[in-house]
Design a protein around this motif. Structure first.
Motif, PDB file in Angstrom:
ATOM      1  N   ALA A  63      35.483  42.206  46.264  1.00 23.59           N
ATOM      2  CA  ALA A  63      36.623  41.315  46.879  1.00 23.59           C
ATOM      3  C   ALA A  63      38.208  41.099  46.566  1.00 23.59           C
ATOM      4  N   LEU A  64      38.013  41.174  44.923  1.00 27.42           N
ATOM      5  CA  LEU A  64      39.527  41.178  44.409  1.00 27.42           C
ATOM      6  C   LEU A  64      39.990  42.799  44.836  1.00 27.42           C
ATOM      7  N   VAL A  65      39.114  43.613  44.489  1.00 24.48           N
ATOM      8  CA  VAL A  65      39.606  45.234  44.407  1.00 24.48           C
ATOM      9  C   VAL A  65      39.884  46.401  45.435  1.00 24.48           C
ATOM     10  N   ASP A  66      39.464  44.786  46.497  1.00 23.98           N
ATOM     11  CA  ASP A  66      39.786  45.734  48.133  1.00 23.98           C
ATOM     12  C   ASP A  66      40.760  45.142  48.030  1.00 23.98           C
ATOM     13  N   ALA A  67      40.950  43.829  48.204  1.00 29.28           N
ATOM     14  CA  ALA A  67      42.201  43.787  48.156  1.00 29.28           C
ATOM     15  C   ALA A  67      43.233  43.876  47.717  1.00 29.28           C
ATOM     16  N   LEU A  68      43.368  44.903  46.395  1.00 37.91           N
ATOM     17  CA  LEU A  68      44.095  45.543  45.510  1.00 37.91           C
ATOM     18  C   LEU A  68      43.739  46.894  45.737  1.00 37.91           C
ATOM     19  N   ARG A  69      42.756  47.337  46.769  1.00 37.96           N
ATOM     20  CA  ARG A  69      42.520  49.241  46.515  1.00 37.96           C
ATOM     21  C   ARG A  69      44.021  50.266  47.197  1.00 37.96           C
ATOM     22  N   ALA A  70      44.450  49.439  47.520  1.00 39.10           N
ATOM     23  CA  ALA A  70      45.457  49.728  48.176  1.00 39.10           C
ATOM     24  C   ALA A  70      46.767  50.341  47.990  1.00 39.10           C
ATOM     25  N   ASP A  71      46.969  49.522  46.420  1.00 37.24           N
ATOM     26  CA  ASP A  71      48.254  48.926  45.412  1.00 37.24           C
ATOM     27  C   ASP A  71      47.752  50.103  44.489  1.00 37.24           C
ATOM     28  N   ALA A  72      46.421  50.527  44.195  1.00 39.49           N
ATOM     29  CA  ALA A  72      45.933  51.892  42.890  1.00 39.49           C
ATOM     30  C   ALA A  72      46.825  52.247  42.263  1.00 39.49           C
ATOM     31  N   ALA A  73      47.166  52.817  43.380  1.00 38.34           N
ATOM     32  CA  ALA A  73      47.414  54.873  43.645  1.00 38.34           C
ATOM     33  C   ALA A  73      49.148  54.082  43.256  1.00 38.34           C
ATOM     34  N   THR A  74      49.758  53.096  43.466  1.00 34.06           N
ATOM     35  CA  THR A  74      50.960  53.284  42.677  1.00 34.06           C
ATOM     36  C   THR A  74      51.284  52.206  41.386  1.00 34.06           C
ATOM     37  N   TRP A  75      49.713  52.193  40.778  1.00 28.54           N
ATOM     38  CA  TRP A  75      50.004  51.530  39.319  1.00 28.54           C
ATOM     39  C   TRP A  75      50.087  52.646  38.263  1.00 28.54           C
ATOM     40  N   GLU A  76      49.760  53.867  38.693  1.00 22.68           N
ATOM     41  CA  GLU A  76      50.136  55.191  38.392  1.00 22.68           C
ATOM     42  C   GLU A  76      51.433  54.983  37.702  1.00 22.68           C
ATOM     43  N   SER A  77      52.319  54.343  37.672  1.00 21.67           N
ATOM     44  CA  SER A  77      53.817  54.952  37.788  1.00 21.67           C
ATOM     45  C   SER A  77      54.817  53.357  37.246  1.00 21.67           C
ATOM     46  N   THR A  78      53.755  51.975  37.973  1.00 19.98           N
ATOM     47  CA  THR A  78      53.796  51.213  37.256  1.00 19.98           C
ATOM     48  C   THR A  78      53.069  50.240  36.254  1.00 19.98           C
ATOM     49  N   GLY A  79      52.039  50.925  36.117  1.00 22.92           N
ATOM     50  CA  GLY A  79      51.185  49.912  35.168  1.00 22.92           C
ATOM     51  C   GLY A  79      50.571  49.241  35.737  1.00 22.92           C
ATOM     52  N   VAL A  80      49.783  48.539  35.601  1.00 25.75           N
ATOM     53  CA  VAL A  80      48.162  47.555  36.060  1.00 25.75           C
ATOM     54  C   VAL A  80      50.391  45.895  36.044  1.00 25.75           C
ATOM     55  N   PRO A  81      50.177  45.362  37.071  1.00 27.94           N
ATOM     56  CA  PRO A  81      51.069  44.378  36.832  1.00 27.94           C
ATOM     57  C   PRO A  81      50.821  43.520  36.539  1.00 27.94           C
ATOM     58  N   ASP A  82      51.187  42.441  35.784  1.00 28.03           N
ATOM     59  CA  ASP A  82      51.368  41.154  35.131  1.00 28.03           C
ATOM     60  C   ASP A  82      50.551  39.914  36.124  1.00 28.03           C
ATOM     61  N   GLY A  83      50.610  40.123  37.515  1.00 26.23           N
ATOM     62  CA  GLY A  83      50.225  39.330  37.688  1.00 26.23           C
ATOM     63  C   GLY A  83      49.083  39.997  38.491  1.00 26.23           C
ATOM     64  N   VAL A  84      48.515  41.387  38.624  1.00 26.78           N
ATOM     65  CA  VAL A  84      47.371  41.774  38.960  1.00 26.78           C
ATOM     66  C   VAL A  84      45.927  41.416  37.734  1.00 26.78           C
ATOM     67  N   ILE A  85      47.287  40.564  36.177  1.00 25.88           N
ATOM     68  CA  ILE A  85      46.131  40.657  35.213  1.00 25.88           C
ATOM     69  C   ILE A  85      45.479  39.041  35.645  1.00 25.88           C
ATOM     70  N   ALA A  86      46.571  38.101  35.959  1.00 24.27           N
ATOM     71  CA  ALA A  86      46.346  36.852  36.233  1.00 24.27           C
ATOM     72  C   ALA A  86      45.316  36.775  37.550  1.00 24.27           C
ATOM     73  N   ASP A  87      45.388  37.759  38.431  1.00 22.66           N
ATOM     74  CA  ASP A  87      44.247  37.523  39.803  1.00 22.66           C
ATOM     75  C   ASP A  87      42.159  37.837  39.108  1.00 22.66           C
ATOM     76  N   LEU A  88      42.803  38.707  37.880  1.00 19.57           N
ATOM     77  CA  LEU A  88      41.583  38.783  36.990  1.00 19.57           C
ATOM     78  C   LEU A  88      41.024  37.018  36.893  1.00 19.57           C
ATOM     79  N   ALA A  89      41.676  37.027  36.192  1.00 17.26           N
ATOM     80  CA  ALA A  89      41.682  36.266  35.620  1.00 17.26           C
ATOM     81  C   ALA A  89      41.596  34.457  36.475  1.00 17.26           C
ATOM     82  N   ALA A  90      42.265  34.422  36.682  1.00 12.45           N
ATOM     83  CA  ALA A  90      41.320  33.553  38.167  1.00 12.45           C
ATOM     84  C   ALA A  90      40.550  33.921  39.028  1.00 12.45           C
ATOM     85  N   ALA A  91      39.971  34.384  39.104  1.00 13.55           N
ATOM     86  CA  ALA A  91      38.715  35.086  39.720  1.00 13.55           C
ATOM     87  C   ALA A  91      37.396  35.505  38.725  1.00 13.55           C
ATOM     88  N   GLY A  92      37.670  35.100  37.808  1.00 16.23           N
ATOM     89  CA  GLY A  92      36.471  34.870  36.591  1.00 16.23           C
ATOM     90  C   GLY A  92      36.041  35.681  35.607  1.00 16.23           C
TER      91      GLY A  92
END
Length: 382
Positions: free
Chosen positions: A17-46
């Motif tokens: 569910a989490l990665v499906d919601a993030l799928r469209a943004d994954a390509a942009t992380w090649e230039s920006t890096g995985v954002p801190d907010g996404v790290i927080a989302d992973l933690a919140a999902a356990g």
């Protein structure tokens, strides 16, 4: 703050569910890096503490459950899966070799995402052979001083704490070093072949002083015990992530072949295309099979689980590289276009064949284990 308790069964679905919601943004992380907010989302999902025991704030997933989380995250983004890997590596080392105070301090923080971890082992002269690390760890007035230069540290740009492998008078030593201590500096790495979103950095430790209580296990056990546990966990995670990556590439290539028409002929009408898809599917299935076997052995504490993880990581990373390259060929220009998922997977897969044990070293380990089971010992005549 502790990560919410979840059941191992629920974790793979949460990962999907989490990665499906993030799928469209994954390509942009090649230039920006995985954002801190996404790290927080992973933690919140356990998911950030997926296999940390619930008693320490984690989700308590078994090896297969954790592996499936890595596979489902790996289907979308290798850099995001790498975060799970390095977080898990450091947590596994603390869980196995940390004392009660170290576990109480670090494991809930790692599970909750309050601390992002970096595994600082590799150096310019110590990659495959970590026994050659030059980083120095020594006692200074009741503290420990760490001096050295670590290279290619996954999420080193973001990490709050590093598990540093060094050496001193007592032998190889593993020590936890907080990133905000005086003498820690980092230089972001960019433009590498793969894992472009993993916020890699070179990290310098210039006479960094930490309490002696930050040392994991006794000096002399840093490589053979602490780093060995971390690396074993890393291979397990990378293997499953590669299996997921291969499965994603098979699905995308099959969907493209089924719908792409060239002239008046569907791409899937070509026998060579169908044969290529068949090979890809078999390779992906074999990768998953190796991962499932390694997870079973790991779950029951079988001594063979270490070599099984090496074999799974080797086989799955090779399958991921092969399948991803074939997917790029089948998609043609679409596979090479900016933002292409299979193009990104192909670049990442090339890196996965190297990290946590190169292919050649893995083959030697598996071969040596096989020969040992038949009574062979190097240097001894049959």
């Amino acid at each position: 703050m502790s990560a919410p308790a979840t059941t191992p069964v629920a974790l793979p679905a949460r990962a999907t569910a989490l990665v499906d919601a993030l799928r469209a943004d994954a390509a942009t992380w090649e230039s920006t890096g995985v954002p801190d907010g996404v790290i927080a989302d992973l933690a919140a999902a356990g998911l950030l503490g997926a296999d940390i025991p619930t008693a320490h704030g984690g989700s308590g997933a078994d090896p297969a459950g954790f592996g499936e989380v890595c596979a489902r995250v790996g289907r979308v983004c290798g850099s995001l899966r790498a975060l799970l890997t390095v977080q898990g590596m450091v947590a596994a080392a603390v869980l196995r070799w940390g004392d009660a105070d170290q576990r109480a301090r670090w494991l809930p923080a790692l599970a909750a995402g309050d601390a992002v971890a970096g595994f600082a082992a590799t150096e310019a002269g110590a990659g495959t052979d970590l026994s050659a690390v030059a980083t120095r760890v020594g006692a200074v007035s009741g503290d420990v001083a760490v001096s050295g230069h670590k290279r290619w540290i996954t999420f080193g740009e973001r990490a709050d704490v590093f598990l540093v492998l060094g050496t001193g008078t007592g032998g190889h030593t593993a020590v936890l070093v907080e990133a905000d201590r005086a003498g820690v500096s980092r230089t972001p790495v960019s433009g590498q072949l793969g894992l472009r979103g993993a916020r890699l950095a070179d990290v310098r430790f210039d006479a960094v002083r930490v309490p002696a209580a930050n040392v994991l296990a006794a000096p002399g056990f840093g490589l053979s015990h602490v780093a060995a546990v971390a690396l074993d966990h890393g291979r397990h995670s990378v293997a499953w992530g590669c299996a997921g990556l291969a499965e994603a590439c098979v699905d995308e290539a099959a969907a493209h072949a089924a719908t792409r028409v060239q002239g008046d002929t569907a791409l899937a009408e070509h026998q060579l295309v169908r044969a290529a898809l068949g090979r890809m599917a078999v390779d992906a299935a074999a990768a998953r099979g190796l991962c499932e076997r390694a997870a079973r052995l790991r779950a029951c504490g079988d001594p063979g689980s270490v070599v099984a993880a090496i074999a799974a990581k080797h086989g799955a990373s090779r399958a991921a590289a092969t399948v991803a390259r074939e997917a790029v060929r089948l998609l043609g220009a679409a596979g090479c276009a900016p933002g292409s998922a299979v193009g990104r997977h192909a670049r990442d897969a090339a890196v996965f064949e190297i990290i946590e044990g190169s292919a050649h070293v893995a083959e030697l380990h598996v071969g040596d284990d096989l020969l040992a089971r038949h009574g062979f010992r190097a240097g001894r005549r049959p």
